[in-house]
Every structure is written in structure tokens, then in C-alpha cells.
Design a protein around this motif. Sequence first.
Motif, PDB file in Angstrom:
ATOM      1  N   GLN A 266      18.990  16.413  -0.723  1.00 57.39           N
ATOM      2  CA  GLN A 266      20.237  17.156  -0.558  1.00 57.39           C
ATOM      3  C   GLN A 266      21.201  16.436   0.384  1.00 57.39           C
ATOM      4  N   THR A 267      20.707  16.009   1.548  1.00 53.73           N
ATOM      5  CA  THR A 267      21.610  15.352   2.477  1.00 53.73           C
ATOM      6  C   THR A 267      21.957  13.934   2.018  1.00 53.73           C
ATOM      7  N   PHE A 268      20.992  13.248   1.374  1.00 53.06           N
ATOM      8  CA  PHE A 268      21.292  11.920   0.846  1.00 53.06           C
ATOM      9  C   PHE A 268      22.456  11.982  -0.138  1.00 53.06           C
ATOM     10  N   TRP A 269      22.400  12.906  -1.096  1.00 52.60           N
ATOM     11  CA  TRP A 269      23.470  12.984  -2.088  1.00 52.60           C
ATOM     12  C   TRP A 269      24.756  13.568  -1.502  1.00 52.60           C
ATOM     13  N   SER A 270      24.649  14.423  -0.476  1.00 53.64           N
ATOM     14  CA  SER A 270      25.860  14.927   0.175  1.00 53.64           C
ATOM     15  C   SER A 270      26.658  13.783   0.781  1.00 53.64           C
ATOM     16  N   LEU A 271      25.972  12.902   1.520  1.00 57.52           N
ATOM     17  CA  LEU A 271      26.662  11.767   2.132  1.00 57.52           C
ATOM     18  C   LEU A 271      27.129  10.778   1.073  1.00 57.52           C
ATOM     19  N   ALA A 272      26.296  10.540   0.052  1.00 60.20           N
ATOM     20  CA  ALA A 272      26.678   9.594  -1.000  1.00 60.20           C
ATOM     21  C   ALA A 272      27.936  10.064  -1.721  1.00 60.20           C
TER      22      ALA A 272
ATOM     23  N   LEU B  47      34.854   4.634   4.584  1.00 59.13           N
ATOM     24  CA  LEU B  47      33.586   5.293   4.332  1.00 59.13           C
ATOM     25  C   LEU B  47      32.930   5.737   5.631  1.00 59.13           C
ATOM     26  N   MET B  48      32.052   6.739   5.510  1.00 56.30           N
ATOM     27  CA  MET B  48      31.221   7.140   6.635  1.00 56.30           C
ATOM     28  C   MET B  48      30.035   6.178   6.739  1.00 56.30           C
ATOM     29  N   PRO B  49      29.421   6.078   7.917  1.00 56.53           N
ATOM     30  CA  PRO B  49      28.233   5.217   8.049  1.00 56.53           C
ATOM     31  C   PRO B  49      27.105   5.710   7.143  1.00 56.53           C
ATOM     32  N   LYS B  50      26.481   4.791   6.433  1.00 51.70           N
ATOM     33  CA  LYS B  50      25.312   5.154   5.631  1.00 51.70           C
ATOM     34  C   LYS B  50      24.074   5.224   6.534  1.00 51.70           C
TER      35      LYS B  50
END
Length: 291
Positions: A118-124, A137-140
Motif C-alpha cells: 500500500q505505501t509502496f504504490w502510494s509513493l510510486a 519527485l519525492m525521495p524514493k
Amino acid sequence: MSESLKMHARLAAPIEAVRRAITDAAELRVWLAEHAEVELPKRYEFWGRYTPEGEAPHQRLLHVDNDTLRFAWLLDGVETTTEFSLRADGDSTVVTLDQSHFNFEEAISGTSIRGMLQTFWSLAIANLAAHVEGQPLMPKTDFTSAELRGEMVINAPMAKVYQSLTDSEQASAWFGYPIGIEPWVGGRYAMGGFEAGYAAKVIDLDPGRKMSVDWGPTGVTTWELAESDGKTKLTFVQSGFDESNPPYGAWTGSVSGLAELRRYHEMQDWQSIWLSVEMPGAQPETAAAAG
């Protein structure tokens, strides 16, 4: 039957640009992964330090057409299925992400890397939006490192950014989830609101500039503001956790939320990119643990 996580987001870019961003290897290497190789309709792979279990590619392309991309993704020994679908909405594009084998209890317990989905795809998706809209972009999240630190610049005065980070109503708006904040040392920081039953503790506060919140096992979250050529630089750090088991899920969710904070300040008529997120088994009092 496996549970499914669904996310719906509106991106301010035409569908052709979004389609290219999710199917072109060079663009994937900008917003999604350290490494990516694509050869449609046969191959779709991404891996590297910004991907869970990213020591090698673990994807297998299942289907692709003009509006849909679906691939299998082996995670923690289980083959999951990820699907992107696109729909034009005027000059914008609605992106739907459908991810199988997401169990909210695994997000809370950390018993499987699949709890990160969930959080991986939210940030992606937040970074996909920034990419196609021409924004920074935000930091990966680096899944090979125990250093959880990032920074961003927000085109807004420092006092306004501070207020939006410490005022319950504003923080709830840009984060997209109720947050109760008592902005003083010893005060509560309650994901889900003060009635949710769980609250972290504010342990350090420099009014107008800095706050630290103790979340227990996942460590201490600290953000600090500084003036930067009329804008505001926000530095955010997670510390004080077991470095053999970094809280990647909580960190990644926090970073994805901060992407919306920047939009909140920089867009005249701000609207969140998120139309809805459907998480099976999520309860209000624990939802923040996944992000």
C-alpha cells in the motif's frame, strides 16, 4: 481468494503521457525503480534498491493494451498480480492500481514484505503524478539502507508550512486521513484522530521550525523547516528504530503524504490526486500503521 488493494488517482496529464510513463523503461527509471527493462508485449521488469525484494527482477508480464497493463510480481514467495488501468478524464487521466495479495494485518505486523504494497504504490503513484506533471519527485525508499532521511522544497512561507504540519484540521486535509495534533512537548499525535485509541507522543518542539514524534517501535519522526530563497526547505528523518528491521512501510507512507503537502501549498485550487483508496481489513484506529 486473495484480498485486493485498489487505488484511484487523478493525474493532471493526458492519457498518452501517462501511458508512456508506465510502459517506457527510461521513464520507469525516473519515477519508479533504479532499473527497468521493457519489451512489450513480452517483458516488463523493474528492480534495484527502490523496489521491495529488488535484488533481481521478479515480474512477469501478463497483459497489455492501450488502457491496461497487468503483470505478476513474486513477493515473499507468492506470485501477486498488479494491474494499472487508465481512463481519460478531460485533460487529465484517472489511474487505477489494483494489487492482489495485500493483507492489512501484514502491513501492521510486518510479517511479510507484501504488507509494504500500500505505501509502496502510494509513493510510486505520487511520483508518477509529479513526473508527468513536471514537478520534483519525492525521495524514493532505499530498501538496502537503514538511513531514512529526505528533504523537499515547498514554494510557500515557512510560517504557513509550519501551521499546516501542526494544525489538526490542515494536516488531516492534506494527508487525507484524520490526524489529531497537540503541538507541545508531551502532546498527542493521533493518526485517526483523538478518538481512535492510539496516539504517538510529541517529544521535542521548536515552535515555527521543528517537531519530533515518538512512535514506539517504528522510531522517532522528526521534521525541520528552514528558509530557502523565499521558499521552505523541509527535512524529514526517521530514527531510533531497530536498524536490522527498518520501518520501511511507515516511512514510505509518510513520504507519500508529504507529496500532497507540497501540492496543498503550491496549487491555487488544491485537490488531492487521490480519488479513493480501498484497503481490505483496514480499521480506523490502525490504518496509519500502513502509511
